[in-house]
Write an enzyme that holds these catalytic residues in place. Structure first.
Site, mmCIF file in Angstrom:
data_model
loop_
_atom_site.group_PDB
_atom_site.id
_atom_site.type_symbol
_atom_site.label_atom_id
_atom_site.label_comp_id
_atom_site.label_asym_id
_atom_site.label_seq_id
_atom_site.Cartn_x
_atom_site.Cartn_y
_atom_site.Cartn_z
ATOM 1 N N LYS A 136 -23.969 -66.178 16.033
ATOM 2 C CA LYS A 136 -23.982 -65.345 17.243
ATOM 3 C C LYS A 136 -24.541 -66.214 18.377
ATOM 4 O O LYS A 136 -25.709 -66.121 18.761
ATOM 5 C CB LYS A 136 -24.825 -64.094 16.991
HETATM 6 N N1 PMP Z 1 -18.561 -58.984 15.891
HETATM 7 C C1 PMP Z 1 -18.999 -59.443 17.069
HETATM 8 C C2 PMP Z 1 -18.210 -60.519 17.760
HETATM 9 C C3 PMP Z 1 -20.158 -58.923 17.644
HETATM 10 O O1 PMP Z 1 -20.596 -59.379 18.814
HETATM 11 C C4 PMP Z 1 -20.856 -57.894 16.982
HETATM 12 C C5 PMP Z 1 -22.106 -57.322 17.584
HETATM 13 N N2 PMP Z 1 -23.234 -58.061 17.203
HETATM 14 C C6 PMP Z 1 -20.357 -57.451 15.755
HETATM 15 C C7 PMP Z 1 -19.208 -58.012 15.236
HETATM 16 C C8 PMP Z 1 -21.067 -56.373 14.988
HETATM 17 O O2 PMP Z 1 -22.265 -56.879 14.470
HETATM 18 P P1 PMP Z 1 -23.494 -55.929 14.191
HETATM 19 O O3 PMP Z 1 -22.993 -54.773 13.420
HETATM 20 O O4 PMP Z 1 -24.420 -56.778 13.410
HETATM 21 O O5 PMP Z 1 -24.039 -55.522 15.505
#
Ligand code: PMP
Length: 305
Positions: A159
């Site tokens: 991320k």
């Molecule tokens: N994919 C992307 C590209 C994201 O930015 C997010 C948000 N963090 C998610 C999936 C979902 O991740 P999470 O459930 O951990 O928030």
């Protein structure tokens, strides 16, 4: 979505006033996208706010940093504690938290090895990312003309701040074309995820969700949904999803910390049954879980100090 200022932001170990939480214009992360971050929600529960899966989010932030070769100057426990303090000091019943670690001011150029690493954690009230009626009415999706970057370009498993240029291109393209959100395909044409959510696609009664190898972030909501689905007796499978799976799906939903569980009512103008029965059941149970109302999920509801 506009940000509502709160009182304090944690910056490099100190609580600073919201307006003073600033960086120099020559900060490395601003120029080269050299940062890692998380998005976390704290929910109101009967016993006050609880930060949902805080420890898992911070663990993923460390993984993102490892992929980048960035050493965070705090331990997992210290950052968990700092997040709890931010929620407590701002006195909000529920909020969104944004921890970020970025290469700081002092070095310029592409050699990141001498750069300092700064860390900040902010929180503020934030409503439903895809709209208040995203569960019942559903959102309109468009398959993006932008491809999700592959593992040897920008690792999608991390991320990383810079990765999100790709997501923003897709999101804005979808909005400008009159859709709500973009579905991103990997370079091999398989479905990866959405600009900021993972995707679940119901086919022949089973819920398919693309794996990390297809270019998806390993979503914390994705894994929460898989546990909830299992509790409810639905089968989930982490597997490849083709574009045509989307068009003939029995139901589709997207999920993420910001978007929570949101139904999809169409993909590229092909209607999808919405809200589907599995989506509705999972979305309802998700809200109960994050609000601390389901036995067995207490460990995921982490209390601030
Ligand atoms: N994919 C992307 C590209 C994201 O930015 C997010 C948000 N963090 C998610 C999936 C979902 O991740 P999470 O459930 O951990 O928030």
């Amino acid at each position: 979505m506009p940000i509502t200022p709160t009182d304090k932001i944690w910056m490099n170990g100190e609580m600073v006033d919201w307006d003073r939480a600033q960086v120099h214009v020559l900060t490395h992360g601003l120029h080269y996208g050299s940062g890692v971050f998380e998005g976390i929600r704290a929910y109101a529960t009967d016993d006050g706010p609880a930060i949902f899966r805080l420890s898992d989010h911070i663990a993923r932030m460390f993984d993102s940093a490892r992929i980048l070769g960035m050493e965070l100057p705090y331990s997992h426990a210290e950052l968990v504690d700092a997040c709890k303090q931010v929620v407590a000091v701002n006195g909000l019943p529920s909020c969104y938290l944004r921890p970020i670690a970025y290469l700081g001011y002092g070095e310029m150029g592409l050699n990141t090895l001498p750069c300092s690493v700064d860390v900040a954690i902010a929180c503020w009230p934030w409503g439903a990312y895809l709209g208040d009626d995203a569960v019942t009415k559903g959102v309109r999706m468009k398959v993006s003309s932008w491809t999700r970057h592959d593992h040897n370009t920008m690792p999608p498993a991390a991320k990383t701040t810079g990765n999100y240029v790709n997501s923003s291109l897709a999101k804005v393209e979808a909005l400008n074309a009159g859709y709500d959100e973009a579905i991103m395909l990997a370079p091999n044409g398989l479905v990866a995820e959405c600009s900021g959510e993972n995707i679940f696609v119901a086919r022949r009664g089973r819920l398919l969700t693309p794996p990390l190898s297809a270019g998806a972030l390993e979503g914390i909501t994705q894994s929460t949904v898989m546990r909830i689905a299992d509790d409810l007796g639905f089968t989930t499978v982490v597997d490849n999803v083709a574009r045509s799976d989307l068009y003939v799906a029995e139901e589709i939903f997207v999920c993420g910390t910001a978007a929570e569980v949101s139904s999809v009512n169409s993909v590229d103008d092909r209607p999808i049954p919405c809200p589907g029965p599995m989506t509705t059941a999972i979305a309802e149970r998700y809200q109960e879980v994050v609000s601390g109302r389901v036995d067995g999920y207490e460990d995921w509801c982490e209390r601030p100090v």
